[in-house]
Design a protein around this motif. Structure first.
Motif, short mmCIF file in Angstrom:
data_model
loop_
_atom_site.label_atom_id
_atom_site.label_comp_id
_atom_site.label_asym_id
_atom_site.label_seq_id
_atom_site.Cartn_x
_atom_site.Cartn_y
_atom_site.Cartn_z
N UNK A 92 -5.78 49.61 10.99
CA UNK A 92 -6.76 50.64 10.63
C UNK A 92 -6.62 51.03 9.17
N UNK A 93 -7.71 50.95 8.39
CA UNK A 93 -7.63 51.23 6.95
C UNK A 93 -7.50 52.71 6.61
N UNK A 94 -7.01 52.94 5.41
CA UNK A 94 -7.04 54.24 4.75
C UNK A 94 -6.45 55.38 5.60
N UNK A 95 -5.26 55.16 6.14
CA UNK A 95 -4.54 56.24 6.83
C UNK A 95 -3.68 56.93 5.79
N UNK A 96 -4.02 58.15 5.45
CA UNK A 96 -3.40 58.84 4.32
C UNK A 96 -2.51 60.02 4.71
N UNK A 97 -2.61 60.47 5.95
CA UNK A 97 -1.85 61.65 6.38
C UNK A 97 -1.27 61.40 7.77
N UNK A 98 -0.24 62.15 8.14
CA UNK A 98 0.30 62.02 9.50
C UNK A 98 -0.73 62.38 10.57
N UNK A 99 -1.62 63.33 10.28
CA UNK A 99 -2.63 63.69 11.26
C UNK A 99 -3.59 62.54 11.51
N UNK A 100 -3.95 61.81 10.45
CA UNK A 100 -4.82 60.65 10.63
C UNK A 100 -4.11 59.57 11.44
N UNK A 147 -2.31 52.34 1.86
CA UNK A 147 -2.92 51.66 0.73
C UNK A 147 -3.43 52.61 -0.35
N UNK A 148 -2.90 53.85 -0.37
CA UNK A 148 -3.28 54.80 -1.42
C UNK A 148 -2.05 55.58 -1.88
N UNK A 149 -2.20 56.20 -3.03
CA UNK A 149 -1.14 57.06 -3.57
C UNK A 149 -0.85 58.21 -2.61
N UNK A 150 -1.89 58.75 -2.01
CA UNK A 150 -1.71 59.85 -1.05
C UNK A 150 -0.88 59.39 0.15
N UNK A 151 -1.17 58.20 0.65
CA UNK A 151 -0.41 57.68 1.79
C UNK A 151 1.06 57.51 1.43
N UNK A 166 4.29 50.13 13.09
CA UNK A 166 4.64 49.83 11.71
C UNK A 166 3.51 50.27 10.83
N UNK A 167 3.41 49.69 9.66
CA UNK A 167 2.29 49.94 8.76
C UNK A 167 1.86 48.61 8.15
N UNK A 168 0.65 48.61 7.62
CA UNK A 168 0.12 47.40 6.98
C UNK A 168 -0.29 47.76 5.56
N UNK A 169 0.27 47.04 4.60
CA UNK A 169 0.02 47.35 3.19
C UNK A 169 -1.20 46.60 2.69
N UNK A 170 -2.11 47.35 2.08
CA UNK A 170 -3.24 46.76 1.37
C UNK A 170 -2.94 46.78 -0.11
N UNK A 171 -2.39 45.70 -0.67
CA UNK A 171 -1.93 45.70 -2.07
C UNK A 171 -3.03 45.99 -3.09
N UNK A 172 -4.23 45.51 -2.80
CA UNK A 172 -5.33 45.68 -3.75
C UNK A 172 -5.68 47.15 -3.92
N UNK A 173 -5.94 47.83 -2.80
CA UNK A 173 -6.28 49.25 -2.87
C UNK A 173 -5.09 50.09 -3.33
N UNK A 174 -3.89 49.71 -2.93
CA UNK A 174 -2.71 50.46 -3.34
C UNK A 174 -2.57 50.45 -4.86
N UNK A 175 -2.65 49.26 -5.46
CA UNK A 175 -2.59 49.18 -6.91
C UNK A 175 -3.74 49.91 -7.57
N UNK A 176 -4.93 49.78 -7.00
CA UNK A 176 -6.12 50.44 -7.53
C UNK A 176 -5.92 51.95 -7.61
N UNK A 177 -5.29 52.51 -6.56
CA UNK A 177 -5.11 53.96 -6.52
C UNK A 177 -4.09 54.44 -7.55
N UNK A 181 -5.10 47.02 -11.80
CA UNK A 181 -6.13 46.07 -11.40
C UNK A 181 -5.94 45.70 -9.93
N UNK A 182 -7.00 45.72 -9.13
CA UNK A 182 -6.85 45.35 -7.72
C UNK A 182 -6.58 43.87 -7.55
N UNK A 183 -5.44 43.54 -6.92
CA UNK A 183 -5.10 42.16 -6.60
C UNK A 183 -4.11 42.17 -5.45
N UNK A 184 -3.82 41.00 -4.88
CA UNK A 184 -2.97 40.94 -3.69
C UNK A 184 -1.49 40.86 -4.01
#
Length: 258
Positions: A92-100, A147-151, A166-177, A181-184
């Motif tokens: 599931x994408x963009x999980x930024x908080x424990x509540x999410x 995949x974000x600074x907030x996460x 566990x968790x799944x890292x989205x390197x592109x969005x993580x770097x973007x945040x 430059x977004x890349x893998x």
């Protein structure tokens, strides 16, 4: 069918995951025979919809791969529907908080752990209390995407949420945040430090960190860092990479004829 992803983790090994962006049962059938442990249908950034997801699952059935889905968003309707359709894992994408993260667990689990509605149309006998409902909560793999600074700021609190695997890292969005430059396959020291912490914190909790890679080189680096699930790009990237390589070799070795 046993969840091969969980079996591999229980054996202390790493899951090699495929990624399907093309809405084609035939593509899924080909990929399912290539030696992957799991195959994820991408309903977020791929051009897949629910019907094509079902077709991909049908095409993969009978091959020794675990079917998973990246859902478009953390929303109970689609999460329940992909599980009913036969998904054994949800990314599931963009999980930024424990509540999410708690919401994701709730949407994915039957009572009393969650609020998932009963009706596993492909996963089990529709509307009837069968064996599927007895084991679905423990058999389903849940990987919120970090995949974000907030996460990252909420990392430990998210990892403490009961019910995730566990968790799944989205390197592109993580770097973007972080303004990169977004890349893998990332090499920036600040991002690598984040990866090290994620792996360490997951290890403390018996969780399994996964990451998206652009191919074998990136996957091997991730495995050596301690990641427990690595995705080898997607079928679009694999097809294009090999095609470009073959074209370049043909032109190079043709002596100017091509």
């Amino acid at each position: 069918m046993a969840n091969k992803v969980k079996e591999i983790w229980a054996a202390g090994k790493v899951v090699v995951n495929a990624w399907l962006a093309i809405p084609s049962g035939f593509s899924a059938e080909v990929i399912a025979q290539c030696g992957f442990d799991s195959v994820t249908v991408d309903m977020q950034h791929g051009v897949q919809d629910y019907q094509s997801m079902v077709q991909c699952f049908q095409a993969m059935h009978g091959h020794p791969v675990t079917p998973m889905v990246r859902v478009p968003w953390n929303e109970p309707g689609i999460i329940g529907k992909v599980l009913d359709g036969g998904a054994y894992g949800v990314i599931c994408p963009m999980i930024n908080t424990p509540q999410e993260a708690k919401n994701l667990v709730s949407y994915s689990k039957y009572p009393p752990m969650g609020v998932r509605s009963n009706g596993p149309i492909r996963a089990g006998l529709y509307g009837t209390a069968g064996s599927y409902q007895k084991t679905a909560n423990q058999d389903t793999v849940l990987l919120p995407m970090m995949e974000t600074k907030t996460a990252i700021e909420n990392m430990e609190a998210i990892l403490d949420v009961e019910g995730i695997d566990g968790v799944y890292i989205g390197p592109s969005d993580l770097g973007f945040s972080y303004g990169l430059v977004p890349k893998l396959d990332r090499e920036e020291p600040e991002i690598l430090k984040i990866y090290e912490k994620i792996v360490k914190e997951c290890g403390k909790r018996g969780l399994h960190p996964g990451i998206h890679c652009s191919g074998a080189d990136g996957a091997l680096r991730a495995i050596n860092m301690g990641f427990k699930l690595v995705t080898l790009f997607n079928e679009v990237g694999l097809m294009a990479t090999y095609a470009k390589m073959q074209i370049a070799q043909t032109r190079k070795d043709s002596g100017g004829k091509a």
